[in-house]
Design an enzyme around this catalytic site. Structure first.
Site, PDB file in Angstrom:
ATOM      1  N   GLU A   1      51.303 -10.114  21.510  1.00  0.00           N
ATOM      2  CA  GLU A   1      49.923  -9.734  21.292  1.00  0.00           C
ATOM      3  C   GLU A   1      49.441 -10.255  19.949  1.00  0.00           C
ATOM      4  O   GLU A   1      50.177 -10.231  18.956  1.00  0.00           O
ATOM      5  CB  GLU A   1      49.754  -8.213  21.353  1.00  0.00           C
ATOM      6  CG  GLU A   1      49.821  -7.667  22.762  1.00  0.00           C
ATOM      7  CD  GLU A   1      49.610  -6.162  22.814  1.00  0.00           C
ATOM      8  OE1 GLU A   1      49.353  -5.660  23.914  1.00  0.00           O
ATOM      9  OE2 GLU A   1      49.711  -5.499  21.774  1.00  0.00           O
TER      10      GLU A   1
ATOM     11  N   CYS B   1      45.721 -11.463  12.925  1.00  0.00           N
ATOM     12  CA  CYS B   1      47.081 -10.980  12.681  1.00  0.00           C
ATOM     13  C   CYS B   1      48.013 -11.618  13.700  1.00  0.00           C
ATOM     14  O   CYS B   1      47.869 -11.414  14.907  1.00  0.00           O
ATOM     15  CB  CYS B   1      47.103  -9.462  12.804  1.00  0.00           C
ATOM     16  SG  CYS B   1      48.709  -8.726  12.430  1.00  0.00           S
TER      17      CYS B   1
ATOM     18  N   CYS C   1      61.989  -7.251  16.540  1.00  0.00           N
ATOM     19  CA  CYS C   1      62.229  -7.093  15.106  1.00  0.00           C
ATOM     20  C   CYS C   1      63.613  -6.505  14.887  1.00  0.00           C
ATOM     21  O   CYS C   1      64.110  -5.731  15.715  1.00  0.00           O
ATOM     22  CB  CYS C   1      61.162  -6.175  14.504  1.00  0.00           C
ATOM     23  SG  CYS C   1      61.175  -6.086  12.703  1.00  0.00           S
TER      24      CYS C   1
ATOM     25  N   CYS D   1      57.664   2.868  11.812  1.00  0.00           N
ATOM     26  CA  CYS D   1      56.960   1.818  12.557  1.00  0.00           C
ATOM     27  C   CYS D   1      57.438   1.775  13.998  1.00  0.00           C
ATOM     28  O   CYS D   1      58.619   1.504  14.264  1.00  0.00           O
ATOM     29  CB  CYS D   1      57.193   0.464  11.880  1.00  0.00           C
ATOM     30  SG  CYS D   1      56.342  -0.908  12.692  1.00  0.00           S
TER      31      CYS D   1
ATOM     32  N   GLY E   1      57.819  -8.751  13.798  1.00  0.00           N
ATOM     33  CA  GLY E   1      58.874  -9.568  13.224  1.00  0.00           C
ATOM     34  C   GLY E   1      58.812  -9.695  11.713  1.00  0.00           C
ATOM     35  O   GLY E   1      57.844  -9.326  11.060  1.00  0.00           O
ATOM     36  N   GLU E   2      59.877 -10.202  11.151  1.00  0.00           N
ATOM     37  CA  GLU E   2      60.001 -10.473   9.724  1.00  0.00           C
ATOM     38  C   GLU E   2      59.848 -11.979   9.522  1.00  0.00           C
ATOM     39  O   GLU E   2      60.742 -12.757   9.877  1.00  0.00           O
ATOM     40  CB  GLU E   2      61.366  -9.986   9.224  1.00  0.00           C
ATOM     41  CG  GLU E   2      61.755 -10.457   7.829  1.00  0.00           C
ATOM     42  CD  GLU E   2      60.701 -10.159   6.762  1.00  0.00           C
ATOM     43  OE1 GLU E   2      60.160 -11.140   6.192  1.00  0.00           O
ATOM     44  OE2 GLU E   2      60.418  -8.981   6.517  1.00  0.00           O
TER      45      GLU E   2
ATOM     46  N   SER F   1      53.469 -11.334   5.037  1.00  0.00           N
ATOM     47  CA  SER F   1      53.989 -10.019   4.681  1.00  0.00           C
ATOM     48  C   SER F   1      55.485  -9.949   4.980  1.00  0.00           C
ATOM     49  O   SER F   1      55.918 -10.305   6.075  1.00  0.00           O
ATOM     50  CB  SER F   1      53.258  -8.929   5.465  1.00  0.00           C
ATOM     51  OG  SER F   1      53.830  -7.660   5.206  1.00  0.00           O
TER      52      SER F   1
ATOM     53  N   HIS G   1      56.088   0.913   0.579  1.00  0.00           N
ATOM     54  CA  HIS G   1      56.114   2.255   1.173  1.00  0.00           C
ATOM     55  C   HIS G   1      56.926   3.308   0.418  1.00  0.00           C
ATOM     56  O   HIS G   1      56.883   4.486   0.796  1.00  0.00           O
ATOM     57  CB  HIS G   1      56.594   2.202   2.623  1.00  0.00           C
ATOM     58  CG  HIS G   1      55.946   1.123   3.421  1.00  0.00           C
ATOM     59  ND1 HIS G   1      54.575   1.046   3.574  1.00  0.00           N
ATOM     60  CD2 HIS G   1      56.465   0.054   4.080  1.00  0.00           C
ATOM     61  CE1 HIS G   1      54.278  -0.020   4.311  1.00  0.00           C
ATOM     62  NE2 HIS G   1      55.402  -0.638   4.610  1.00  0.00           N
TER      63      HIS G   1
END
Length: 400
Positions: free
Chosen positions: A114, A128, A135, A142, A190-191, A222, A246
């Protein structure tokens, strides 16, 4: 009695057709090499032909070699035999009442992602995008992070997310004065730093002035803090950096962002301070999800000020979006405002991110892809976080 099967007269099976190379995922130097190696274009003309093709694909947005009117018909036919520039399938399109758009894109059988466009973010609107299907980070707050990693996306699949958004927004050619898409944020599934090569190639393609031409200063990556890759990210991409932070201490961040156990805060902050190009004009964005009774106290705000002291930065405060099965709750609005006020008094911009696209399940961190059987095949539906508030006004002016 034994029987011997004579296979000598059986017709040989035809070799499977060689998959076509997707030119949309090649940088211009890579395209020159691919055209030459394929024999479609002679070496002396490859650079010129690559520039022509690149402009047709990324500036004009065409998806068929036959539309390349300044390329000879014979060459177009040879290109179609060896390469593709087709888009992946858009399985579903949704539009929120606030203007947010979401596309479910099928990259390959069983690989669906998506992509979310958020209007009124950055200069005029941000897209985005995801860099992986699934992930590995398992951040406890999350929902998307609970999806197991399937595979990395290719540069072509990352770029395709931008192309599909531009198709739907009517953004071709890319030099339109009234463009609705001004910023790209790698804040989906994902990273990104675990897929550095493909992400870097995608950024080079997206930022190339002969094509989509979105400035690198309007592209934000990010990361949860893959420290060894931070320097390479800055040097290879010159992208803006965002850190999924965070928490202000290792004990809490180990729980919220388990990657912290591998790269604790002292290493992360040192890596950020050394990020290439970091300055008041190219500030790092710290993302901070607001969790009630967990990380939202005034003491935590003061600890955050101390942690980032001396770093050119802004802090995006993200109200937590609950999802089924989570024990976390969103901080009270008064607590978020108090937190922001402490950061503001210390000189740090701290916008409170407005949740976008909740009615189409596109809000930050709410979604998770599920597996379901369709015609006996597992079709993974990827959902991701739509991230807003990437650039505040002063950063946007600097990026102009």
């Amino acid at each position: 009695m034994s029987v011997t099967l004579d296979l000598s007269r059986m017709a040989p099976q035809a070799d499977a057709p060689k998959p076509l190379i997707n030119l949309s995922g090649l940088t211009r130097p890579q395209m020159v090499a691919a055209l030459t190696e394929s024999g479609v274009v002679e070496h002396g003309k490859a650079k010129m032909r690559a520039t022509q093709i690149f402009r047709w694909v990324h500036h004009r947005g065409i998806t068929d070699f036959a539309q390349m009117s300044d390329v000879a018909k014979e060459t177009r036919a040879r290109l179609a035999d060896s390469f593709t520039i087709a888009r992946p399938e858009v399985v579903e399109r949704q539009v929120s009442k606030d203007g947010t758009r979401k596309w479910l894109i099928r990259m390959a059988p069983g690989i669906e992602v998506e992509t979310v466009y958020i209007p009124s973010v950055g200069r005029v609107g941000a897209l985005c995008v995801s860099s992986q299907v699934g992930c590995t980070l398992n951040c406890s707050f999350c929902h998307t992070g609970t999806q197991a990693l399937v595979r990395n996306l290719t540069a072509a699949e990352i770029v395709a997310q931008v192309q599909i958004a531009k198709d739907d927004l009517g953004e071709w050619p890319s030099d339109k004065d009234d463009r609705l898409l001004s910023n790209i944020v790698f804040m989906g599934m994902g990273e990104p730093l675990y897929n550095m090569g493909q992400v870097a190639d995608a950024i080079e393609i997206i930022s190339d002035n002969e094509g989509i031409a979105i400035s690198r200063r309007r592209i934000t990556v990010s990361t949860s803090g893959v420290v060894p890759q931070l320097e390479a990210l800055g040097e290879k991409t010159q992208a803006m950096l965002a850190i999924s932070l965070h928490a202000t201490n290792d004990a809490l961040r180990d729980v919220l962002v388990p990657l912290n156990k591998k790269y604790p805060l002292n290493q992360l902050m040192a890596g950020i301070r050394a990020y290439p190009g970091l300055s008041n004009a190219r500030r790092v964005t710290f993302e901070y999800v607001m969790l009630k009774g967990v990380n939202d106290s005034p003491d935590e705000a003061r600890a955050l000020v101390k942690l980032i002291k001396g770093i050119p930065a802004k802090v995006n405060l993200i109200p937590f979006n609950p999802w089924p099965g989570t024990d976390y709750q969103c901080s009270d609005w008064a607590a978020i405002e108090t937190f922001a006020a402490i950061l503001n008094r210390a000189g740090y911009s701290s916008p409170i991110r407005t949740p976008r696209g909740r009615d189409i399940l596109a809000a930050c961190g709410q979604l998770k892809s599920e597996s379901e059987k369709v015609r006996a095949s597992a079709m993974r539906k990827l959902s991701m976080a739509a991230m807003a508030g990437v650039l505040d006004e002063d950063e946007d002016e600097a990026a102009a």
